[in-house]
Design an enzyme around this catalytic site. Sequence first.
Site, PDB file in Angstrom:
ATOM      1  N   ASP A 250       0.816  -1.216   0.000  1.00 44.82           N
ATOM      2  CA  ASP A 250       0.000   0.000   0.000  1.00 44.82           C
ATOM      3  C   ASP A 250       0.850   1.266   0.000  1.00 44.82           C
ATOM      4  O   ASP A 250       2.001   1.273   0.452  1.00 44.82           O
ATOM      5  CB  ASP A 250      -0.894   0.035   1.244  1.00 44.82           C
ATOM      6  CG  ASP A 250      -2.086  -0.892   1.108  1.00 44.82           C
ATOM      7  OD1 ASP A 250      -2.113  -1.681   0.147  1.00 44.82           O
ATOM      8  OD2 ASP A 250      -2.982  -0.841   1.985  1.00 44.82           O
TER       9      ASP A 250
ATOM     10  N   HIS B  99       3.599  -2.641   3.161  1.00 44.87           N
ATOM     11  CA  HIS B  99       3.690  -1.264   2.673  1.00 44.87           C
ATOM     12  C   HIS B  99       5.036  -1.043   1.984  1.00 44.87           C
ATOM     13  O   HIS B  99       6.067  -1.523   2.462  1.00 44.87           O
ATOM     14  CB  HIS B  99       3.536  -0.257   3.816  1.00 44.87           C
ATOM     15  CG  HIS B  99       2.199  -0.299   4.489  1.00 44.87           C
ATOM     16  ND1 HIS B  99       1.894  -1.245   5.452  1.00 44.87           N
ATOM     17  CD2 HIS B  99       1.082   0.470   4.329  1.00 44.87           C
ATOM     18  CE1 HIS B  99       0.652  -1.050   5.874  1.00 44.87           C
ATOM     19  NE2 HIS B  99       0.140  -0.028   5.214  1.00 44.87           N
TER      20      HIS B  99
END
Length: 716
Positions: A87, A239
């Site tokens: 992300d 992430h």
Amino acid sequence: MASHPRRRTRLPLRYLLPLLVLVATLAMLMLRGYVHNEILADHRIRPSAAHDRVPQRILDGGPVIDTRDGRSDSLRIPDHHIVLTFDDGPDPTWTPKVLDVLKKHHAHAVFFVTGTMTSRHPELVRRMVAEGHEVGLHTFGHPDLSYHSTKRIDWELSQNQLALAGAAGIRSSLFRPPYSSSADALDNRSWPVTRYIGSRGYLTVVDDTDSEDWRKPGVGRILRNATPHGGRGAVVLMHDSGGDRHQTVQALDRLLPRLQQQGYTFQTLTGALRAPSADTPVTGLDLWKGRAWIFLVKASDDITTVLVAGLAVVGCLVFARFGLMLLLSGAHARRTRRAGFRWGEEPVTEPVSVLVPAYNEAKCIENTVRSLMRSEHPIEVLVIDDGSADGTADIVEALDLPDVRVIRQANAGKPAALNRGLANARHELVVMMDGDTVFEPATVRELVQPFADPRVGAVAGNAKVGNKNRLIGAWQHIEYVMGFNLDRRMYDILRCMPTIPGAVGAFRRSALERVGGMSDDTLAEDTDVTMALHRDGWRVVYAEKARAWTEAPESVQQLWSQRYRWSYGTMQAIWKHRRALFDRGPSGRFGRVGLPLVSLFMVVAPLLAPLIDLFLVYGLVFGPTGKTILAWCAVLAVQALCAAYAFHLDRERLTPLLSLPLQQLLYRQLMYVVLLQSWITALTGGRLRWQKLRRTGGVAAPLTERPPVPEATPAG
């Protein structure tokens, strides 16, 4: 009766181009602020709410939620399949490292990218697609969508797709909401958003295995959190942006081979579900719109980089100039004010010719001439009427004053008028002044004393604003005291005085004749001739006690006209004398010392100075506000210190400095636009004529200890 067609009023190119440059610069800064999530940024996160309106099969279901066409279904990843998801990227530092690890272990993943990061780093998205990864949407600016309307949601999606199309030529049907976690975390606030997202044709992808790498718990903990149990499939949340991700990269490099040895495969989402790819090519207008968007974003970043560099340059120039002014002007004052200081063996007492070029100066000329009649030094006055249409010459002749002559000529411009005066002057020392200027009784005497030094070819006097009782006059008063006279002290010490002011200056007639007199090659004939004198080996000095009071423009339009001519003329003079850079002797010294200083301090620095205020506004709007205000106040404090010192040297009251902050915010912007217009005029080859300002004739020299001769009522 025939009607005549109305003529269209066109904005002149010299006004239009500066306006377009300013608008384009502002637009680029706004775009940068928008793309860097500084405009419309929303970092609110809604706390958990009840979930009684969320279907139980969704809460108990898998991480892939399908609400398209009114459905409420969910899907799980098959056993021994892992969908790695990353992300908040792409990040220029960490995304390439993640991609390198995935490539090393022949694994694929899904990258949920934001529009802001995609717009700034499109090459990374292209690499993702080229290496077989899937790309999904994570909104444009990463807001919690439960706070926003469907219109804002559509905007976030469309902007994210626009960036994706421009970066990689694709669009995606995968979506992950910001601040989401697993399906059982959906509540009555986020579920309506999920249903609406589905109605727009998207699959919502959350996770069922959170590595919690954003907490930076250590590589071992990330490995344990990201490992599914019992061979089941999983959507793993990681992430590749949002901070230091070195733990994520290290954990990934250990996770992939470990789970591959256990029989796991790492695929894209649609690959794991055996569905058609979620990323489809974009063609036609949508593709070109995306490419145009990426181009503009890159241009905004590049322009901002240039502006930041310009800000650094102007910061160095401003502080260098202030430092030099404070240091050298103090040295100049100490030298000229010390007891027993003299320019030569004997004071200069020989008569002087005062030249007054005049064009439509009926309101001022009587004050000007009568102030000369009070001179403490023997003079003759030559008023050269340059084709005035308001009776200027008649007014002077009607005064019938001794040693005052009027020379009439057809309008030919100020340089021609001065040369005509030189040809008719009787004396070797020549003083030049404007027709709207008033001298004090001691002005001429103080102005010619430096000629006791035979090396001096010209002397700059101390021009002061007489009509400083209005705001625009007060601003010019600050500029004259600080920007002109403090500068002249500095340039005097450096022996590269750029300009003898037209309002109050003195010359050796023989020196002027050697350089060809006053030239009309430029609009700044005073700057032009001063540079020519330097190149001829003459010294040009500053006489602070030779005060002259001039009438400054009282309207923005008049000020614009005057400064436009000055700025453009200075550029012309610098260009005319550019060859001095390569000369030897005095000309070479001026070329390698004077021209660079004049160019930097009088052209480049004023052109770049508004960047300080531009970034002030940018910082106030986009932050950090406190640091921005502090930095601007620090610059203002330095300017105020220099201005106060200049006022002290000129023995002026400090009251006008109260308007200094407002001057910096408004007056400097006007000067910037004028200078920008001058640049454009120079580049487009435009040419100006001697512009006449409207005068009021209300300026007089302040009273001195010596009672002045009673004056007649000014004409007009």
